[in-house]
Design an enzyme around this catalytic site. Structure first.
Site, short mmCIF file in Angstrom:
data_model
loop_
_atom_site.label_atom_id
_atom_site.label_comp_id
_atom_site.label_asym_id
_atom_site.label_seq_id
_atom_site.Cartn_x
_atom_site.Cartn_y
_atom_site.Cartn_z
N GLU A 29 26.83 12.76 -16.71
CA GLU A 29 25.98 13.46 -17.67
C GLU A 29 26.81 14.10 -18.77
O GLU A 29 28.02 14.05 -18.77
CB GLU A 29 25.04 14.44 -16.99
CG GLU A 29 25.71 15.58 -16.26
CD GLU A 29 24.69 16.51 -15.60
OE1 GLU A 29 23.57 16.65 -16.10
OE2 GLU A 29 25.05 17.13 -14.59
N LYS A 52 21.83 24.04 -10.08
CA LYS A 52 22.10 24.72 -11.35
C LYS A 52 22.73 26.07 -11.02
O LYS A 52 22.04 27.10 -10.94
CB LYS A 52 20.80 24.87 -12.14
CG LYS A 52 21.01 25.10 -13.62
CD LYS A 52 19.74 24.81 -14.38
CE LYS A 52 19.80 25.27 -15.82
NZ LYS A 52 20.75 24.52 -16.65
N1 PLP Z 1 22.33 18.78 -16.84
C1 PLP Z 1 22.88 20.00 -16.83
C2 PLP Z 1 24.23 20.15 -16.27
C3 PLP Z 1 22.16 21.09 -17.36
O1 PLP Z 1 22.70 22.31 -17.38
C4 PLP Z 1 20.88 20.88 -17.87
C5 PLP Z 1 20.10 22.00 -18.38
O2 PLP Z 1 19.26 22.53 -17.74
C6 PLP Z 1 20.35 19.60 -17.85
C7 PLP Z 1 21.10 18.57 -17.33
C8 PLP Z 1 18.97 19.33 -18.35
O3 PLP Z 1 18.01 19.73 -17.41
P1 PLP Z 1 16.58 20.19 -17.85
O4 PLP Z 1 15.97 19.08 -18.61
O5 PLP Z 1 15.85 20.46 -16.59
O6 PLP Z 1 16.74 21.40 -18.69
C1 COI Z 2 19.19 24.22 -20.41
O1 COI Z 2 19.02 23.15 -21.00
O2 COI Z 2 18.26 24.93 -20.04
C2 COI Z 2 20.50 24.72 -20.11
O3 COI Z 2 20.60 25.47 -19.19
C3 COI Z 2 21.61 24.30 -20.92
C4 COI Z 2 22.73 25.30 -21.05
C5 COI Z 2 22.48 26.38 -22.02
C6 COI Z 2 23.36 25.71 -19.79
#
Ligand code: PLP
Ligand code: COI
Length: 340
Positions: free
Chosen positions: A219, A183
């Site tokens: 995704e 991330k």
């Molecule tokens: N994929 C991407 C590229 C994201 O930025 C996020 C956000 O965090 C997710 C998936 C979803 O991940 P999470 O469920 O850990 O927030």
């Molecule tokens: C999240 O779901 O936490 C994200 O980071 C999504 C986005 C705002 C980058």
């Protein structure tokens, strides 16, 4: 907070009282500092500004039916934050410090945790940057971690209503052996153009196809993708997507509810066989997708009758129920924040 319209909050930045910071210098992490400034003083040659040494996280705190504040799965975010840092040669923040910082920043800003029943939550945004002044392309020596919070509403304007997305083989956000599983800011910079193209055409997000073979779903912008077929929850296995903590949680809940979970390649041709599809993530929660348009072929795929599908609804209610303290937290996912 009498002047916040909790029910109509967008997903955006709202100033709060405090943020917390921790700096790595001279080979060690310093103390957790509390700041009331919204700014970071930085050298103009800081590594993050030139070569993108930046990683971030996103997690949420919820006000429950019982008035308690719960943070969802912060240990998972702590571990991913460390992996993201390692992925771009940054100093990883020890997970205990991450969790200490999260608890502190929420406890310092409890008046910004949206009330139960508003649908809003407190978004927690940790970030790490390389701050050493340098011009050579090499890892920074010193780092800063900042965690701020912001009360937020739904990420997609549609909330828990079907949204429309598009797909195209002409845009990648990451490379096949690149940084998709981390991330880091650079991935999001690389996705802005495709994201704006999708928005300009009236879609909420671009659904990415795998960058290597251009055959499988990867995704959905800033959320993972899933499909439901009969009693199966199917979600992509891919090295170029972010391992979503929400998706991992939904897989567990789907199993708990007697569904079969499949993590595997999802070929584009399979799309028409799904009963329901959706996007999931911390910001997106579970966002049902009602239509996917293929910009390359002009083909349109439709799902459901304008309402969220039954399985997506069941999973959404279970997940929200745990986050809001309405359902038993059988997997120990919540951390309750002590209010002063
Ligand atoms: N994929 C991407 C590229 C994201 O930025 C996020 C956000 O965090 C997710 C998936 C979803 O991940 P999470 O469920 O850990 O927030
Ligand atoms: C999240 O779901 O936490 C994200 O980071 C999504 C986005 C705002 C980058």
């Amino acid at each position: 907070m009498e002047n916040i319209d909790w029910k109509n909050l967008p997903f955006g930045y709202v100033p709060t009282d405090y943020n917390v910071r921790c700096t790595f210098s001279d080979g060690k992490w310093g103390p957790i500092e509390v700041s009331d400034s919204e700014y970071i003083p930085m050298h103009m040659a800081a590594a993050c500004l030139h070569y993108g040494q930046e990683a971030f996280e996103g997690l949420k705190a919820f006000r429950g039916a019982d008035g308690k504040i719960r943070v969802f799965r912060m240990d998972e975010n702590a571990a991913r934050f460390r992996r993201s840092a390692e992925g771009i040669m940054m100093e990883p923040l020890p997970e205990e410090i991450f969790c200490e910082m999260v608890k502190k920043v929420v406890a310092l800003n409890t008046r910004f945790v949206p009330p139960y029943g508003t649908g809003a939550s407190l978004y927690i945004r940790p970030l790490e940057i390389g701050i050493s002044p340098q011009v050579g392309v090499k890892p920074s020596k010193d780092y800063m971690v900042v965690i701020f919070v912001s009360p937020v509403g739904p990420y997609f304007k549609t909330g828990f209503n079907p949204t429309k997305v598009c797909m195209s083989r002409n845009y990648d956000r990451v490379a096949p052996l690149g940084t998709g599983a981390f991330k880091i800011g650079g991935n999001y910079a690389a996705s802005l153009k495709a994201g704006e193209i999708a928005h300009d055409k009236g879609y909420s997000v671009m659904l990415y196809i795998d960058p290597k073979e251009k055959k499988y779903f990867d995704e959905c912008g800033a959320a993972n993708f899933f499909g439901i077929k009969g009693n199966s929850y199917i979600t992509p296995h891919s090295d170029s997507i972010l391992p979503s903590i929400t998706n991992k949680s939904i897989c567990q809940l789907a199993e708990d509810l007697g569904m079969t979970v499949e993590r595997r390649h999802i070929p584009i041709e399979e799309l028409e066989t799904f009963d329901e599809v959706g996007a999931c993530g911390t910001a997106a929660v579970i966002s049902p997708v009602g239509q996917i348009d293929d910009l390359d072929t002009g083909r349109s795929y439709k799902f459901g009758d304008g309402k969220p599908g039954p399985k997506s609804t069941m999973l959404y209610e279970k997940l929200r129920g745990i986050q809001l303290g309405e359902e038993p937290d059988t997997h120990g996912w919540n951390v309750v924040i002590e209010e002063k």
